[in-house]
Design a protein around this motif. Structure first.
Motif, PDB file in Angstrom:
ATOM      1  N   GLN A 335       1.118  -6.014   9.601  1.00  0.00           N
ATOM      2  CA  GLN A 335      -0.022  -5.467  10.350  1.00  0.00           C
ATOM      3  C   GLN A 335      -0.965  -4.714   9.424  1.00  0.00           C
ATOM      4  O   GLN A 335      -2.193  -4.812   9.552  1.00  0.00           O
ATOM      5  CB  GLN A 335       0.485  -4.545  11.458  1.00  0.00           C
ATOM      6  N   VAL A 336      -0.415  -3.963   8.471  1.00  0.00           N
ATOM      7  CA  VAL A 336      -1.251  -3.261   7.490  1.00  0.00           C
ATOM      8  C   VAL A 336      -2.079  -4.263   6.688  1.00  0.00           C
ATOM      9  O   VAL A 336      -3.292  -4.089   6.503  1.00  0.00           O
ATOM     10  CB  VAL A 336      -0.385  -2.399   6.552  1.00  0.00           C
ATOM     11  N   LEU A 337      -1.432  -5.319   6.197  1.00  0.00           N
ATOM     12  CA  LEU A 337      -2.142  -6.322   5.405  1.00  0.00           C
ATOM     13  C   LEU A 337      -3.228  -7.004   6.243  1.00  0.00           C
ATOM     14  O   LEU A 337      -4.344  -7.262   5.750  1.00  0.00           O
ATOM     15  CB  LEU A 337      -1.150  -7.350   4.863  1.00  0.00           C
ATOM     16  N   LYS A 338      -2.920  -7.278   7.499  1.00  0.00           N
ATOM     17  CA  LYS A 338      -3.920  -7.882   8.393  1.00  0.00           C
ATOM     18  C   LYS A 338      -5.127  -6.966   8.540  1.00  0.00           C
ATOM     19  O   LYS A 338      -6.285  -7.419   8.483  1.00  0.00           O
ATOM     20  CB  LYS A 338      -3.281  -8.169   9.757  1.00  0.00           C
ATOM     21  N   GLU A 339      -4.883  -5.681   8.734  1.00  0.00           N
ATOM     22  CA  GLU A 339      -5.979  -4.731   8.926  1.00  0.00           C
ATOM     23  C   GLU A 339      -6.790  -4.516   7.648  1.00  0.00           C
ATOM     24  O   GLU A 339      -7.955  -4.100   7.717  1.00  0.00           O
ATOM     25  CB  GLU A 339      -5.417  -3.400   9.435  1.00  0.00           C
ATOM     26  N   LEU A 340      -6.191  -4.776   6.491  1.00  0.00           N
ATOM     27  CA  LEU A 340      -6.907  -4.590   5.233  1.00  0.00           C
ATOM     28  C   LEU A 340      -7.853  -5.750   4.920  1.00  0.00           C
ATOM     29  O   LEU A 340      -8.712  -5.617   4.043  1.00  0.00           O
ATOM     30  CB  LEU A 340      -5.911  -4.404   4.081  1.00  0.00           C
ATOM     31  N   VAL A 341      -7.681  -6.856   5.589  1.00  0.00           N
ATOM     32  CA  VAL A 341      -8.584  -7.990   5.347  1.00  0.00           C
ATOM     33  C   VAL A 341      -9.984  -7.599   5.822  1.00  0.00           C
ATOM     34  O   VAL A 341     -10.220  -7.368   7.012  1.00  0.00           O
ATOM     35  CB  VAL A 341      -8.105  -9.255   6.092  1.00  0.00           C
ATOM     36  N   GLY A 342     -10.896  -7.485   4.890  1.00  0.00           N
ATOM     37  CA  GLY A 342     -12.270  -7.147   5.224  1.00  0.00           C
ATOM     38  C   GLY A 342     -12.518  -5.686   5.531  1.00  0.00           C
ATOM     39  O   GLY A 342     -13.630  -5.319   5.926  1.00  0.00           O
ATOM     40  N   ALA A 343     -11.510  -4.819   5.376  1.00  0.00           N
ATOM     41  CA  ALA A 343     -11.710  -3.398   5.650  1.00  0.00           C
ATOM     42  C   ALA A 343     -12.611  -2.784   4.589  1.00  0.00           C
ATOM     43  O   ALA A 343     -12.401  -2.972   3.391  1.00  0.00           O
ATOM     44  CB  ALA A 343     -10.371  -2.673   5.694  1.00  0.00           C
ATOM     45  N   THR A 344     -13.619  -2.044   5.012  1.00  0.00           N
ATOM     46  CA  THR A 344     -14.562  -1.446   4.062  1.00  0.00           C
ATOM     47  C   THR A 344     -14.655   0.067   4.184  1.00  0.00           C
ATOM     48  O   THR A 344     -15.350   0.708   3.395  1.00  0.00           O
ATOM     49  CB  THR A 344     -15.971  -2.038   4.283  1.00  0.00           C
ATOM     50  N   GLY A 345     -13.968   0.651   5.177  1.00  0.00           N
ATOM     51  CA  GLY A 345     -14.045   2.090   5.360  1.00  0.00           C
ATOM     52  C   GLY A 345     -15.319   2.474   6.092  1.00  0.00           C
ATOM     53  O   GLY A 345     -16.042   1.605   6.599  1.00  0.00           O
ATOM     54  N   PRO A 346     -15.672   3.736   6.157  1.00  0.00           N
ATOM     55  CA  PRO A 346     -14.931   4.833   5.518  1.00  0.00           C
ATOM     56  C   PRO A 346     -13.698   5.286   6.304  1.00  0.00           C
ATOM     57  O   PRO A 346     -12.863   5.998   5.775  1.00  0.00           O
ATOM     58  CB  PRO A 346     -15.970   5.952   5.452  1.00  0.00           C
ATOM     59  N   THR A 347     -13.579   4.874   7.597  1.00  0.00           N
ATOM     60  CA  THR A 347     -12.404   5.285   8.362  1.00  0.00           C
ATOM     61  C   THR A 347     -11.313   4.235   8.242  1.00  0.00           C
ATOM     62  O   THR A 347     -11.582   3.045   8.058  1.00  0.00           O
ATOM     63  CB  THR A 347     -12.757   5.491   9.845  1.00  0.00           C
ATOM     64  N   ALA A 348     -10.070   4.699   8.335  1.00  0.00           N
ATOM     65  CA  ALA A 348      -8.923   3.821   8.140  1.00  0.00           C
ATOM     66  C   ALA A 348      -8.610   3.037   9.394  1.00  0.00           C
ATOM     67  O   ALA A 348      -8.762   3.541  10.511  1.00  0.00           O
ATOM     68  CB  ALA A 348      -7.712   4.646   7.730  1.00  0.00           C
ATOM     69  N   PRO A 349      -8.135   1.802   9.236  1.00  0.00           N
ATOM     70  CA  PRO A 349      -7.644   1.034  10.388  1.00  0.00           C
ATOM     71  C   PRO A 349      -6.465   1.766  11.051  1.00  0.00           C
ATOM     72  O   PRO A 349      -5.803   2.598  10.414  1.00  0.00           O
ATOM     73  CB  PRO A 349      -7.217  -0.302   9.776  1.00  0.00           C
ATOM     74  N   PRO A 350      -6.163   1.465  12.304  1.00  0.00           N
ATOM     75  CA  PRO A 350      -5.209   2.277  13.083  1.00  0.00           C
ATOM     76  C   PRO A 350      -3.802   2.357  12.501  1.00  0.00           C
ATOM     77  O   PRO A 350      -3.201   3.434  12.457  1.00  0.00           O
ATOM     78  CB  PRO A 350      -5.216   1.617  14.465  1.00  0.00           C
ATOM     79  N   THR A 351      -3.233   1.213  12.059  1.00  0.00           N
ATOM     80  CA  THR A 351      -1.856   1.261  11.559  1.00  0.00           C
ATOM     81  C   THR A 351      -1.783   2.029  10.248  1.00  0.00           C
ATOM     82  O   THR A 351      -0.834   2.789  10.013  1.00  0.00           O
ATOM     83  CB  THR A 351      -1.301  -0.163  11.371  1.00  0.00           C
ATOM     84  N   ILE A 352      -2.764   1.856   9.387  1.00  0.00           N
ATOM     85  CA  ILE A 352      -2.793   2.584   8.124  1.00  0.00           C
ATOM     86  C   ILE A 352      -2.924   4.082   8.396  1.00  0.00           C
ATOM     87  O   ILE A 352      -2.257   4.909   7.753  1.00  0.00           O
ATOM     88  CB  ILE A 352      -3.951   2.071   7.248  1.00  0.00           C
ATOM     89  N   LYS A 353      -3.753   4.420   9.358  1.00  0.00           N
ATOM     90  CA  LYS A 353      -3.923   5.838   9.686  1.00  0.00           C
ATOM     91  C   LYS A 353      -2.623   6.411  10.246  1.00  0.00           C
ATOM     92  O   LYS A 353      -2.247   7.548   9.947  1.00  0.00           O
ATOM     93  CB  LYS A 353      -5.052   5.993  10.700  1.00  0.00           C
ATOM     94  N   ARG A 354      -1.923   5.622  11.053  1.00  0.00           N
ATOM     95  CA  ARG A 354      -0.648   6.099  11.610  1.00  0.00           C
ATOM     96  C   ARG A 354       0.383   6.330  10.520  1.00  0.00           C
ATOM     97  O   ARG A 354       1.139   7.303  10.555  1.00  0.00           O
ATOM     98  CB  ARG A 354      -0.110   5.084  12.623  1.00  0.00           C
ATOM     99  N   LEU A 355       0.420   5.439   9.534  1.00  0.00           N
ATOM    100  CA  LEU A 355       1.439   5.527   8.494  1.00  0.00           C
ATOM    101  C   LEU A 355       1.129   6.561   7.427  1.00  0.00           C
ATOM    102  O   LEU A 355       2.028   7.221   6.909  1.00  0.00           O
ATOM    103  CB  LEU A 355       1.616   4.154   7.827  1.00  0.00           C
TER     104      LEU A 355
END
Length: 519
Positions: A335-355
């Motif tokens: 799920q983290v890897l999925k959320e990182l595809v195309g992530a540019t910030g500045p806020t973190a995707p939900p699973t990354i923020k949870r972890l």
């Protein structure tokens, strides 16, 4: 047969002369039993105990005896400087059917085993029913005599691919730190060896009045066990070693074999992700997933992304570390890897923020030391027989990057023992006494190959665990029951149940990832 067994155990031996007994008593080391440390609820909460488990801990700790034992700093000079080893004893609940003392070690090196008897007893382990469980802090750790020296200042984690220039700077800093550490107190630091810890355990055995001692070790504790058994083959009763370390301490081999095993387990994860392409979208075959994650790692190497709301910068190295996680964490990793595809910030995707969003709470006063970094480095470097040059480490790192395009970047690019100024000390391994080696088929911290190599070096019975979780023999009830059965009866098994691979993509309530957010 019964008569032979009784003679072996000494139960039918002729009484020793009074002079001999007096001499033995005079030579027997003495444990200084003392009041145990006091731990507040805040300390126990910080250590991971919730309110429901506090009463059980305190009940067991109330049964625990705490003490110290004086031992030579250098066994080659037994009359010289002395140090102390801190130990605990949780006496067998069934004293009428007591089988002896069982020393336990959680690994490291540099890990504290002081509270391990309680921690084991609070699980499904029934070892305390008929054994006195002996916990201890190895020399250099926790409540035992220890020192601290500067070290490990390797600079910030690189924001992109490691250049040779940066690697050389890190190498030079490691050399400087290691030389300063080793020279800060060479008389003590030079005696932080596995063989000396084994000698300390044998002194504990003698002080407890035991003719033999049993031993349970995990990770580095397995190397300690093989050394203990080699130095004192007639003083060990039963021994179970889980997640077995390599039988010859060579840090370059250590790094290389771990890297191979990490990628091997990642290939299993890639297949797991491919089977769930409808959820993650990285491809329907293992090859497609590997290709997609290789490109994702390269993208974050080329352009790291900083998430300002959680103080986290994602680099290619973080992708590599995620890909090396064991199977309980695969749903979160994917799920983290999925959320990182195309992530540019500045806020973190939900699973990354949870972890990674919550930082650990501040450490309360009175927390016992669980790991000593100075001891960790000294135990490794005092025994490291591998290459320590910059070129050997850098060339091997570059080859791993090519061989393992997703996970290779998470491996060491410098020799950790470079510049260590103290001489290498070795121990000749040999067999003796009952031994069980449990190896995990797919794990990377202690690759399964090391279990087989250790059996070849010292003998023993191999138990195969079909999982990739380091030290899981003490956490899976079905396997733990076989560990307990072995110590109580001597019976061994060929296999042990392991931690199953997740079948669901649902995220667990608690984080399963053991990654550390880069700072």
């Amino acid at each position: 047969m019964i008569l032979r067994t009784l003679l072996t155990l000494g139960l039918l031996a002729a009484p020793a002369p009074a002079a001999t007994l007096a001499s033995a008593a005079a030579e027997r080391p003495a444990i200084a039993w003392q009041e145990c440390p006091a731990y507040s609820d805040d300390v126990l909460h910080w250590m991971g105990l919730d309110d429901q488990r506090l009463p059980e801990f305190r009940k067991l700790f109330g049964r625990t005896e705490c003490g110290t034992l004086t031992v030579p700093q250098n066994y080659a000079d037994p009359g010289g400087k002395q140090i102390t080893i801190a130990l605990t004893r949780l006496k067998a609940a069934d004293q009428e059917h007591r089988l002896g003392s069982l020393a336990v070690n959680p690994g490291g090196p540099g890990g504290s085993g002081y509270l391990m008897p309680i921690e084991l007893t609070m699980t499904e382990a029934k070892l305390n029913a008929r054994y006195d469980l002996i916990g201890f802090d190895p020399r250099g750790v926790g409540y035992s005599t220890k020192v601290r020296c500067a070290g490990g200042k390797q600079g910030p984690e690189p924001a992109g691919p490691v250049s040779e220039e940066l690697a050389r700077k890190v190498y030079d800093q490691v050399v400087k730190d290691n030389q300063a550490c080793g020279q800060s107190d060479p008389g003590f630091i030079g005696q932080l060896t596995t063989a000396n810890v084994a000698r300390d355990i044998d002194r504990v055995r003698a002080a407890l009045g035991e003719s033999k001692i049993s031993f349970l070790g995990v990770s580095w504790g397995t190397w300690l066990g093989t050394v203990l058994r080699s130095l004192f083959p007639t003083k060990v009763h039963r021994m179970w070693l889980d997640s077995v370390a390599l039988p010859v301490p060579k840090m370059d081999v250590f790094t290389e074999v771990r890297a191979m095993a990490t990628d091997r387990d990642f290939q299993r994860m890639a297949k797991w992700i491919a089977d769930r392409d409808d959820v993650y979208g990285f491809g329907t075959t293992k090859a497609q997933v590997v290709s997609a994650l290789t490109e994702l790692r390269k993208a974050y190497d080329a352009k790291p992304v900083t998430f300002t709301d959680i103080d986290l910068t994602v680099t290619g190295r973080m992708i590599a570390e995620a890909a090396g996680q064991p199977s309980p964490g695969w749903p979160e990793v994917a799920q983290v890897l999925k959320e990182l595809v195309g992530a540019t910030g500045p806020t973190a995707p939900p699973t990354i923020k949870r972890l990674f969003g919550d930082r650990p709470p501040p450490t309360p006063a009175g927390v016992p030391e669980r790991h000593n970094q100075t001891a960790n480095g000294a135990f490794f470097c005092n025994e490291d027989q591998g290459a320590r040059t910059f070129d050997s480490a850098w060339n091997a790192y570059r080859e791993r990057l090519a061989r393992y395009p997703v996970t290779g970047e998470a491996t060491a690019f410098f020799p950790a023992c470079a510049g260590w100024p103290l001489p290498v000390q070795t121990t000749r391994l040999r067999s003796g006494g009952s031994l069980v080696l449990s190896g995990h088929l797919h794990e990377s911290p202690s690759p399964y190959e090391w279990t087989l190599e250790t059996r070849k070096a010292v003998g023993g019975h191999v138990v195969t665990v079909d999982d990739d979780v380091h030290g899981s023999a003490l956490r899976v009830p079905g396997c733990l029951a076989k560990v307990v059965g072995y110590f109580e009866t001597g019976r061994v098994t060929a296999t042990c149940p392991g931690v199953p691979v997740p079948t669901s993509t649902e995220l667990p309530d608690r984080a399963e990832l053991s990654m550390t957010a880069p700072r």
